[in-house]
Design an enzyme around this catalytic site. Sequence first.
Site, PDB file in Angstrom:
ATOM      1  N   HIS A 189       0.833  -1.214   0.000  1.00 43.95           N
ATOM      2  CA  HIS A 189       0.000   0.000   0.000  1.00 43.95           C
ATOM      3  C   HIS A 189       0.865   1.261   0.000  1.00 43.95           C
ATOM      4  O   HIS A 189       0.657   2.158   0.828  1.00 43.95           O
ATOM      5  CB  HIS A 189      -0.884   0.052   1.261  1.00 43.95           C
ATOM      6  CG  HIS A 189      -2.258  -0.508   1.071  1.00 43.95           C
ATOM      7  ND1 HIS A 189      -3.116  -0.710   2.133  1.00 43.95           N
ATOM      8  CD2 HIS A 189      -2.935  -0.889  -0.026  1.00 43.95           C
ATOM      9  CE1 HIS A 189      -4.248  -1.206   1.692  1.00 43.95           C
ATOM     10  NE2 HIS A 189      -4.167  -1.328   0.394  1.00 43.95           N
TER      11      HIS A 189
ATOM     12  N   HIS B 270     -12.957  -7.026  -6.331  1.00 44.07           N
ATOM     13  CA  HIS B 270     -12.363  -5.779  -5.810  1.00 44.07           C
ATOM     14  C   HIS B 270     -11.335  -5.303  -6.830  1.00 44.07           C
ATOM     15  O   HIS B 270     -10.544  -6.094  -7.340  1.00 44.07           O
ATOM     16  CB  HIS B 270     -11.703  -6.105  -4.461  1.00 44.07           C
ATOM     17  CG  HIS B 270     -10.962  -4.992  -3.817  1.00 44.07           C
ATOM     18  ND1 HIS B 270     -11.327  -3.681  -3.928  1.00 44.07           N
ATOM     19  CD2 HIS B 270      -9.863  -5.004  -3.005  1.00 44.07           C
ATOM     20  CE1 HIS B 270     -10.477  -2.939  -3.228  1.00 44.07           C
ATOM     21  NE2 HIS B 270      -9.574  -3.713  -2.668  1.00 44.07           N
TER      22      HIS B 270
ATOM     23  N   GLU C 197      -8.804  -3.135  -6.518  1.00 50.93           N
ATOM     24  CA  GLU C 197      -7.460  -2.683  -6.140  1.00 50.93           C
ATOM     25  C   GLU C 197      -6.435  -3.531  -6.888  1.00 50.93           C
ATOM     26  O   GLU C 197      -6.625  -4.733  -7.117  1.00 50.93           O
ATOM     27  CB  GLU C 197      -7.253  -2.757  -4.614  1.00 50.93           C
ATOM     28  CG  GLU C 197      -6.069  -1.913  -4.167  1.00 50.93           C
ATOM     29  CD  GLU C 197      -6.027  -1.635  -2.669  1.00 50.93           C
ATOM     30  OE1 GLU C 197      -6.849  -2.179  -1.907  1.00 50.93           O
ATOM     31  OE2 GLU C 197      -5.128  -0.867  -2.254  1.00 50.93           O
TER      32      GLU C 197
ATOM     33  N   ASP D 217      -3.684  -4.988  -6.490  1.00 48.60           N
ATOM     34  CA  ASP D 217      -3.080  -6.256  -6.045  1.00 48.60           C
ATOM     35  C   ASP D 217      -3.949  -7.451  -6.434  1.00 48.60           C
ATOM     36  O   ASP D 217      -3.472  -8.593  -6.428  1.00 48.60           O
ATOM     37  CB  ASP D 217      -2.777  -6.246  -4.534  1.00 48.60           C
ATOM     38  CG  ASP D 217      -3.955  -5.869  -3.666  1.00 48.60           C
ATOM     39  OD1 ASP D 217      -4.763  -5.033  -4.091  1.00 48.60           O
ATOM     40  OD2 ASP D 217      -4.065  -6.408  -2.549  1.00 48.60           O
TER      41      ASP D 217
ATOM     42  N   HIS E 186     -13.123  -3.228   1.584  1.00 46.75           N
ATOM     43  CA  HIS E 186     -12.817  -1.939   2.163  1.00 46.75           C
ATOM     44  C   HIS E 186     -12.823  -0.793   1.159  1.00 46.75           C
ATOM     45  O   HIS E 186     -12.461   0.331   1.506  1.00 46.75           O
ATOM     46  CB  HIS E 186     -11.453  -2.006   2.865  1.00 46.75           C
ATOM     47  CG  HIS E 186     -10.278  -2.161   1.936  1.00 46.75           C
ATOM     48  ND1 HIS E 186      -9.254  -1.251   1.924  1.00 46.75           N
ATOM     49  CD2 HIS E 186      -9.984  -3.067   0.978  1.00 46.75           C
ATOM     50  CE1 HIS E 186      -8.359  -1.614   1.022  1.00 46.75           C
ATOM     51  NE2 HIS E 186      -8.777  -2.708   0.436  1.00 46.75           N
TER      52      HIS E 186
ATOM     53  N   ASP F  42     -10.565  -9.186   0.165  1.00 45.88           N
ATOM     54  CA  ASP F  42      -9.674  -8.752   1.249  1.00 45.88           C
ATOM     55  C   ASP F  42     -10.168  -9.166   2.646  1.00 45.88           C
ATOM     56  O   ASP F  42      -9.354  -9.427   3.536  1.00 45.88           O
ATOM     57  CB  ASP F  42      -9.538  -7.221   1.232  1.00 45.88           C
ATOM     58  CG  ASP F  42      -8.511  -6.726   0.230  1.00 45.88           C
ATOM     59  OD1 ASP F  42      -7.524  -7.437  -0.010  1.00 45.88           O
ATOM     60  OD2 ASP F  42      -8.697  -5.625  -0.302  1.00 45.88           O
TER      61      ASP F  42
ATOM     62  N   TYR G 142      -3.944  -6.945   9.984  1.00 44.66           N
ATOM     63  CA  TYR G 142      -4.631  -6.514   8.760  1.00 44.66           C
ATOM     64  C   TYR G 142      -5.884  -5.709   9.124  1.00 44.66           C
ATOM     65  O   TYR G 142      -6.125  -4.625   8.592  1.00 44.66           O
ATOM     66  CB  TYR G 142      -5.013  -7.746   7.929  1.00 44.66           C
ATOM     67  CG  TYR G 142      -5.501  -7.407   6.543  1.00 44.66           C
ATOM     68  CD1 TYR G 142      -4.615  -7.365   5.474  1.00 44.66           C
ATOM     69  CD2 TYR G 142      -6.831  -7.110   6.301  1.00 44.66           C
ATOM     70  CE1 TYR G 142      -5.043  -7.034   4.206  1.00 44.66           C
ATOM     71  CE2 TYR G 142      -7.274  -6.774   5.039  1.00 44.66           C
ATOM     72  CZ  TYR G 142      -6.377  -6.736   3.994  1.00 44.66           C
ATOM     73  OH  TYR G 142      -6.806  -6.393   2.736  1.00 44.66           O
TER      74      TYR G 142
ATOM     75  N   HIS H 251      -5.947 -12.860   0.317  1.00 46.56           N
ATOM     76  CA  HIS H 251      -4.588 -12.823   0.876  1.00 46.56           C
ATOM     77  C   HIS H 251      -4.485 -13.885   1.962  1.00 46.56           C
ATOM     78  O   HIS H 251      -5.393 -14.031   2.791  1.00 46.56           O
ATOM     79  CB  HIS H 251      -4.284 -11.478   1.555  1.00 46.56           C
ATOM     80  CG  HIS H 251      -4.273 -10.296   0.639  1.00 46.56           C
ATOM     81  ND1 HIS H 251      -3.348 -10.127  -0.365  1.00 46.56           N
ATOM     82  CD2 HIS H 251      -5.074  -9.197   0.590  1.00 46.56           C
ATOM     83  CE1 HIS H 251      -3.575  -8.974  -0.989  1.00 46.56           C
ATOM     84  NE2 HIS H 251      -4.620  -8.403  -0.434  1.00 46.56           N
TER      85      HIS H 251
END
Length: 395
Positions: A24, A80, A82, A84, A146, A165, A193, A226
């Site tokens: 991040h 999601h 994002e 990653d 998130h 996530d 996390y 993850h």
Amino acid sequence: MKAIEVVKGIYWVGAIDWDIRTFHGHTYETRRGTTYNAYLIVDDKIALIDAVYGPFYQEMLDRIKEIVDPKKIDYMVVNHIETDHSGAVPIIMELQPKAKVVCSAKGKEGLIRHYYGNWDFQVVKTGDTVKLGKRTLRFIEAPMIHWPDSMFTYIPEDSLLLPNDAFGQHLATSKRFNDEVDETIIMDEASKYYANILWPLGAVIKKKIQEIIDSQIKIDMIAPSHGVIWRKNPLKIVEAYLNWASNETKDKVIIAYETMWGATRKMAQAISETFMEKGIETLIYSIPDTDRTDIIADMLDAKAILIGSSTHDNDMLPNTAGFLEFLKGLQPKGRIAAAFGSHGWAGGAVGGINEVLKKAGCLVVEPGLEVKYTPNEEDLASCRRFAEGIIKKIK
Ligand code: FEO
């Protein structure tokens, strides 16, 4: 490592990032590395649930190719956006431009703004389904868990939840399931996390978990994007999330300080001794010498947070300022908080810390404690009385 069959016909085809140590944009220390979990479902139709971080696309493709030709993927589900998880989506879409990209409305908006692909989107809402054959994908929107685009995919035939996530951990391991890894390490990384990423979203998380409980869906396995897959007692992590989201704390104090020439450290020690003498769990951290994410992780279940800093240029020291800026964003509401510190000719750090702690939603015990230059016996007695005042609030 080969693709791993999670349940019959569903494969982990993700990637293990053994080397990553900051995540991040350097806001999160990943001392145990991480994984980017993608899941391939082989039925009459073939679906890939999430992808991996872009630089790891080949690792994912190689695993997919062991099972099927990636050109046969019918659905690219993006829980999601994002990077990653979505970084390798353009590669899949390049190989199979006819695949439908299944995502939330915000997901579509975000994917367009990330990759500008001319893709065939299928926007889904909570309750919408995609039938693959014997299996069904059912979607649950999870905005702000998130990101606004976040959603979960649920497979009723396997009682399998794929929440991206949520319930994940930054943990690189050769093992894929929670019953194969030391549980202390998993929970350590899961709570870290939660604290560093999800802490300010507790109300949303509680509501979403309650919604899932009320819907009475059966959950036998939780496969996040993850870390390890919760195969044994998957509801343990759901219960932990509910506790964290409820802001449950214990009689525990975190003292985080930054000192210029040792005077503020002496104050931290005198304060901490009083807590320890009263049997209160106490952890002391030098802010510039400790990774921020570790201090934050320990704060998650602490009832009180004490921040100390020497005064420099009429305010707190810069590492403390950076730490508090991050803490403020996490909104650790309801925690008792107090400031202390030493100064030379004029103070300022304690007042500055108090202001940020208030903005963070803490219950600030004002005015805090300031000492001129090096604390003498009288000042150290003040430190002890300062700690006793906090103990009264804790109790
Ligand atoms: Fe693991 Fe929000 O990305």
